[in-house]
Design an enzyme around this catalytic site. Structure first.
Site, PDB file in Angstrom:
ATOM      1  N   CYS A  56       0.848  -1.188   0.000  1.00 14.26           N
ATOM      2  CA  CYS A  56       0.000   0.000   0.000  1.00 14.26           C
ATOM      3  C   CYS A  56       0.890   1.247   0.000  1.00 14.26           C
ATOM      4  O   CYS A  56       1.861   1.322   0.754  1.00 14.26           O
ATOM      5  CB  CYS A  56      -0.898   0.002   1.234  1.00 14.26           C
ATOM      6  SG  CYS A  56      -1.987   1.450   1.323  1.00 14.26           S
ATOM      7  N   CYS A  60       0.435   5.211   6.782  1.00 13.24           N
ATOM      8  CA  CYS A  60      -0.183   5.030   8.097  1.00 13.24           C
ATOM      9  C   CYS A  60       0.834   4.372   9.032  1.00 13.24           C
ATOM     10  O   CYS A  60       1.305   3.258   8.764  1.00 13.24           O
ATOM     11  CB  CYS A  60      -1.430   4.165   7.978  1.00 13.24           C
ATOM     12  SG  CYS A  60      -2.595   4.718   6.704  1.00 13.24           S
ATOM     13  N   CYS A  63       0.484   0.639  10.272  1.00 21.39           N
ATOM     14  CA  CYS A  63       0.065  -0.420   9.352  1.00 21.39           C
ATOM     15  C   CYS A  63       1.227  -1.198   8.747  1.00 21.39           C
ATOM     16  O   CYS A  63       2.082  -0.625   8.060  1.00 21.39           O
ATOM     17  CB  CYS A  63      -0.773   0.182   8.232  1.00 21.39           C
ATOM     18  SG  CYS A  63      -1.474  -1.077   7.142  1.00 21.39           S
ATOM     19  N   CYS A 100     -16.427  -9.639   5.386  1.00 20.20           N
ATOM     20  CA  CYS A 100     -15.775  -8.381   5.052  1.00 20.20           C
ATOM     21  C   CYS A 100     -14.506  -8.660   4.255  1.00 20.20           C
ATOM     22  O   CYS A 100     -13.728  -9.549   4.599  1.00 20.20           O
ATOM     23  CB  CYS A 100     -15.426  -7.608   6.318  1.00 20.20           C
ATOM     24  SG  CYS A 100     -16.852  -7.319   7.396  1.00 20.20           S
ATOM     25  N   CYS A 131     -19.301  -6.676   3.232  1.00 19.37           N
ATOM     26  CA  CYS A 131     -18.630  -5.437   3.595  1.00 19.37           C
ATOM     27  C   CYS A 131     -17.296  -5.405   2.867  1.00 19.37           C
ATOM     28  O   CYS A 131     -16.679  -6.461   2.646  1.00 19.37           O
ATOM     29  CB  CYS A 131     -18.420  -5.359   5.107  1.00 19.37           C
ATOM     30  SG  CYS A 131     -17.537  -3.870   5.667  1.00 19.37           S
ATOM     31  N   CYS A 191     -19.482   1.748   7.900  1.00 17.62           N
ATOM     32  CA  CYS A 191     -18.736   1.164   9.004  1.00 17.62           C
ATOM     33  C   CYS A 191     -17.516   2.060   9.205  1.00 17.62           C
ATOM     34  O   CYS A 191     -16.658   2.141   8.321  1.00 17.62           O
ATOM     35  CB  CYS A 191     -18.319  -0.264   8.654  1.00 17.62           C
ATOM     36  SG  CYS A 191     -17.241  -1.052   9.886  1.00 17.62           S
ATOM     37  N   ARG A 263     -18.105  -2.307  17.510  1.00 19.44           N
ATOM     38  CA  ARG A 263     -17.357  -3.536  17.275  1.00 19.44           C
ATOM     39  C   ARG A 263     -16.063  -3.559  18.071  1.00 19.44           C
ATOM     40  O   ARG A 263     -15.226  -2.666  17.965  1.00 19.44           O
ATOM     41  CB  ARG A 263     -17.046  -3.705  15.783  1.00 19.44           C
ATOM     42  CG  ARG A 263     -16.212  -4.955  15.486  1.00 19.44           C
ATOM     43  CD  ARG A 263     -16.048  -5.191  13.999  1.00 19.44           C
ATOM     44  NE  ARG A 263     -17.339  -5.444  13.384  1.00 19.44           N
ATOM     45  CZ  ARG A 263     -17.746  -4.916  12.240  1.00 19.44           C
ATOM     46  NH1 ARG A 263     -16.961  -4.090  11.592  1.00 19.44           N
ATOM     47  NH2 ARG A 263     -18.923  -5.206  11.744  1.00 19.44           N
TER      48      ARG A 263
END
Length: 350
Positions: A56, A60, A63, A100, A131, A191, A263
């Site tokens: 990616c 972040c 991550c 998901c 999702c 979400c 969640r």
């Protein structure tokens, strides 16, 4: 008089006052609202599958999938549809009502969309809620996913606007808000939540919840993640967050977003049964289960079911299983395998 008042005008000072309540008072208020709006002993269960891992371009700091950090994670191509369906069937058999699918992208490209929409259609044909989390979405992409039948789209705000720049610099907070607006406008459910334990201050946890609660419509699901510290990421050596602060975050989320599913998400692998039990009492009524959340550990299904049994909890019941229909959908996907294989490309390539 109902305690579950829906508001979109929360002041940060009001939310900070909730965090400052004595623990027993806070939990009593949160549990009372939870009991008013939900079956207090029911937990919605989702399974999360990484359909494209690693590489990616975002930065972040939490991550392991970022291409900027050396975490030992190998990039993978976009999973073929029949493999996704096999995982979805397994999740359904284990009691999950929602499946998901997450891809490590800044945003999907136009050539990604046919595969993604087909995944949605085939998983929905198994009788599960769907999702996806794919990064930023344009209005057109949101509409395409909604037309395919996608139920939920996950896009977290991560933290407060004030602390956001210390976590991510490659996309703005407004980028995230815009994606949520596109998703909601397309008719999908939202979400969205965040991560705590990233070195933020208590006021940032209040600020994150304020942003979520003051959206035009509350997120349907609010995942609250505890940072999972991964070697090779900039946040690997941060101090642990006090577990009771995590419980407070769950409780305040329940109070100010009374009808959202809250969640209990990443970080459960390192939580004791007692801590998770407090979270359920505080208003958490949704979990991910399975051996991994994208790339980080998560308790095994049998551990969760054992805890549910001890606490007297039960999973939310999704659509009834239809073995014949499941088999037909999987057979259709397998019949298209050769055709799909010729069209698949390396989705990790940037």
């Amino acid at each position: 008089m109902s305690l579950a008042e829906i508001r979109h005008d929360w002041q940060k000072s009001e939310i900070e006052a909730l965090f400052a309540l004595p623990m027993n008072d806070l939990l009593f208020k949160a549990h009372s609202i939870h009991r008013e709006t939900f079956d207090p002993n029911e937990v919605q269960i989702s399974r999360l599958l990484s359909i494209k891992t690693g590489a990616c371009p975002e930065d972040c700091k939490y991550c392991p999938q970022s291409a900027r950090y050396d975490t030992g994670l190998e990039k993978e191509r976009l999973l073929e549809i029949e493999k996704v369906l096999t995982e979805a069937k397994s999740a359904k058999a284990a009691g999950a009502s929602r499946f998901c699918m997450g891809a490590a992208w800044r945003n999907p490209r136009d050539r990604d969309m046919p595969y993604l929409t087909q995944m949605v259609k085939d998983v929905k044909a198994l009788g599960m809620e769907t999702c996806m989390t794919l990064g930023m979405l344009s209005k057109q992409q949101s509409d395409e996913l909604a037309e395919a039948g996608l139920d939920y789209y996950n896009h977290n705000l991560d933290t407060s606007p004030e602390y956001y720049g210390d976590v991510i610099t490659t996309r703005t907070y407004q980028n995230r808000i815009d994606t949520l607006s596109n998703v909601r406008a397309s008719g999908m459910k939202v979400c969205s939540g965040g991560i705590v334990g990233m070195g933020e201050k208590a006021t940032d946890r209040a600020g994150l919840l304020q942003q979520l609660a003051n959206l035009e419509q509350h997120p349907d699901s609010v995942p609250i993640n505890m940072l999972v510290k991964v070697a090779g990421t900039p946040f690997e050596k941060l101090d642990d967050l006090d577990p009771l602060e995590f419980v407070k975050t769950i409780a305040v989320a329940r109070i100010i977003m009374p009808k959202s599913r809250v969640r209990l998400s990443a970080g459960r692998e390192n939580m004791t049964d007692e801590l998770q039990s407090m979270c359920f009492f505080a208003g958490a009524n949704s979990i991910f289960y399975g051996c991994k959340l994208l790339t980080t550990p998560n308790p095994e299904e049998n551990d969760d079911m054992a805890l549910f049994k001890r606490l007297g909890l039960h999973p939310e019941q999704g659509p009834a299983a239809n073995i014949e229909q499941d088999s037909n959908v999987l057979a259709k996907a397998n019949a298209q395998k050769d055709k799909a294989s010729k069209q698949f490309y390396d989705a990790a390539a940037l």
